[in-house]
Design an enzyme around this catalytic site. Structure first.
Site, PDB file in Angstrom:
ATOM      1  N   ARG A  79      -1.171  -8.575 -21.036  1.00 16.77           N
ATOM      2  CA  ARG A  79      -1.970  -8.187 -22.200  1.00 16.77           C
ATOM      3  C   ARG A  79      -1.187  -7.256 -23.130  1.00 16.77           C
ATOM      4  O   ARG A  79      -1.577  -7.035 -24.276  1.00 16.77           O
ATOM      5  CB  ARG A  79      -3.282  -7.556 -21.804  1.00 16.77           C
ATOM      6  CG  ARG A  79      -3.177  -6.236 -21.071  1.00 16.77           C
ATOM      7  CD  ARG A  79      -4.524  -5.778 -20.579  1.00 16.77           C
ATOM      8  NE  ARG A  79      -5.417  -5.430 -21.678  1.00 16.77           N
ATOM      9  CZ  ARG A  79      -5.408  -4.242 -22.313  1.00 16.77           C
ATOM     10  NH1 ARG A  79      -4.510  -3.332 -21.980  1.00 16.77           N
ATOM     11  NH2 ARG A  79      -6.265  -3.979 -23.268  1.00 16.77           N
ATOM     12  N   PRO A 108       0.826  -1.219   0.000  1.00 19.38           N
ATOM     13  CA  PRO A 108       0.000   0.000   0.000  1.00 19.38           C
ATOM     14  C   PRO A 108       0.858   1.265   0.000  1.00 19.38           C
ATOM     15  O   PRO A 108       0.424   2.333  -0.363  1.00 19.38           O
ATOM     16  CB  PRO A 108      -0.803  -0.117   1.301  1.00 19.38           C
ATOM     17  CG  PRO A 108      -0.610  -1.495   1.801  1.00 19.38           C
ATOM     18  CD  PRO A 108       0.640  -2.031   1.202  1.00 19.38           C
ATOM     19  N   ASP A 168      -6.648   1.705 -25.276  1.00 20.24           N
ATOM     20  CA  ASP A 168      -6.853   1.567 -23.825  1.00 20.24           C
ATOM     21  C   ASP A 168      -7.027   2.937 -23.178  1.00 20.24           C
ATOM     22  O   ASP A 168      -6.426   3.915 -23.610  1.00 20.24           O
ATOM     23  CB  ASP A 168      -5.584   0.963 -23.189  1.00 20.24           C
ATOM     24  CG  ASP A 168      -5.555  -0.548 -23.278  1.00 20.24           C
ATOM     25  OD1 ASP A 168      -6.587  -1.130 -23.666  1.00 20.24           O
ATOM     26  OD2 ASP A 168      -4.512  -1.108 -22.967  1.00 20.24           O
TER      27      ASP A 168
HETATM   28  N1  LIG Z   1      -2.377  -1.440  -3.186  1.00 25.74           N
HETATM   29  C1  LIG Z   1      -2.366  -2.330  -2.122  1.00 25.74           C
HETATM   30  C2  LIG Z   1      -1.370  -3.278  -1.791  1.00 25.74           C
HETATM   31  C3  LIG Z   1      -1.801  -3.886  -0.656  1.00 25.74           C
HETATM   32  C4  LIG Z   1      -1.094  -4.901   0.152  1.00 25.74           C
HETATM   33  C5  LIG Z   1       0.071  -5.500  -0.315  1.00 25.74           C
HETATM   34  C6  LIG Z   1       0.754  -6.406   0.476  1.00 25.74           C
HETATM   35  C7  LIG Z   1       0.272  -6.714   1.758  1.00 25.74           C
HETATM   36  C8  LIG Z   1       0.712  -7.542   2.814  1.00 25.74           C
HETATM   37  C9  LIG Z   1      -0.210  -7.429   3.830  1.00 25.74           C
HETATM   38  N2  LIG Z   1      -1.188  -6.559   3.463  1.00 25.74           N
HETATM   39  C10 LIG Z   1      -0.897  -6.112   2.201  1.00 25.74           C
HETATM   40  C11 LIG Z   1      -1.592  -5.195   1.404  1.00 25.74           C
HETATM   41  N3  LIG Z   1      -2.963  -3.361  -0.279  1.00 25.74           N
HETATM   42  N4  LIG Z   1      -3.308  -2.413  -1.200  1.00 25.74           N
END
Ligand SMILES: Nc1cc(-c2ccc3cc[nH]c3c2)n[nH]1
Length: 250
Positions: free
Chosen positions: A161, A92, A176
């Protein structure tokens, strides 16, 4: 392109056997290897996590299993003739994954995905592999998943893709949303197919009139309308002169 995925949920990646990505694999455009992280644990519980230094909620994924799993996947790849690996870490807190990111990754010969769980992977793992290859920490959106595997599926489809010979119609990704060109920063407009009338709703006449210039202008206007409604922020990137030039072409 070679893809390696290291995960504690290998079954989560089974969708990579079907549809577009599955066909790309069958055609030899994509070579996917999924590795179970727990294969590199040696205790009775196959432990991959531990409590965070500094305290706080949740657990952190341990260095050793990731280090051994990644070393093994990298050695396998080189042995199979792959080269120039790039590590892709869904998180995130990463840089936004956009169509431009997909285009850049589609140019790579080898992607290694490290979808985490828990509170993430001990930072020293990314620091270690950043000494050997580019590491891209990417976010697929401003929301929090329970792990990175769904993000791997999203990224893989967006990248696959774009690979030559994967999409049936080679032009398909030309239009796209976010693809380069005059419509580069616009959302795609509405699409229609037969029947010409469905439950009293007719297809817009311009689309059945056979005037390609008018169709192009109508599609551009609908894309502008949709973008203004859903993503006005994208309109700031548009150059009105580009539309005037296209209008003169039509
Ligand atoms: N864009 C996004 C990536 C993630 C994500 C990615 C890896 C892990 C590991 C534990 N929670 C996670 C959440 N959430 N939203």
């Amino acid at each position: 392109m070679r893809l390696d995925v290291v995960t504690i949920f290998p079954e989560y990646l089974e969708p990579l056997d079907v549809s577009l990505v599955g066909k790309a694999r069958a055609r030899g455009r994509l070579d996917v290897h999924v590795h179970d992280l727990r294969r590199w644990t040696y205790d009775r519980h196959n432990t991959v996590d531990d409590t965070p230094y500094g305290g706080g909620p949740g657990m952190v994924m341990k260095t050793d299993p990731w280090g051994e799993a990644l070393d093994s996947a990298i050695a396998d790849g080189y042995e199979a003739g792959a080269h120039d690996p790039v590590l892709v870490v869904p998180t995130p807190s990463g840089r936004p994954f956009t169509q431009q990111t997909a285009v850049a990754l589609a140019r790579q010969p080898w992607l290694i995905f490290t979808p985490a769980r828990y509170e993430g992977i001990d930072r020293r793992v990314m620091d270690e592999y950043a000494t050997r290859m580019p590491v891209h920490e990417v976010s697929i959106g401003d929301y929090v998943l329970a792990g990175g595997e769904a993000a791997v599926l999203v990224i893989t489809e967006a990248v696959a893709r774009l690979l030559p010979g994967v999409l049936g119609n080679a032009e398909s990704h030309r239009d796209d949303s976010f693809a380069p060109g005059a419509m580069a920063n616009l959302l795609e407009g509405p699409v229609y197919t037969k029947p010409p009338v469905w439950r009293g709703r007719a297809v817009p006449e311009v689309l059945t009139g056979g005037h390609h210039g008018k169709v192009a202008r109508w599609r551009r206007d609908e894309a502008l309308r949709r973008t203004a409604a859903h993503r006005p922020d994208l309109l700031e990137r548009c150059d009105p002169a580009e539309f005037d030039r296209k209008d003169r072409e039509i």
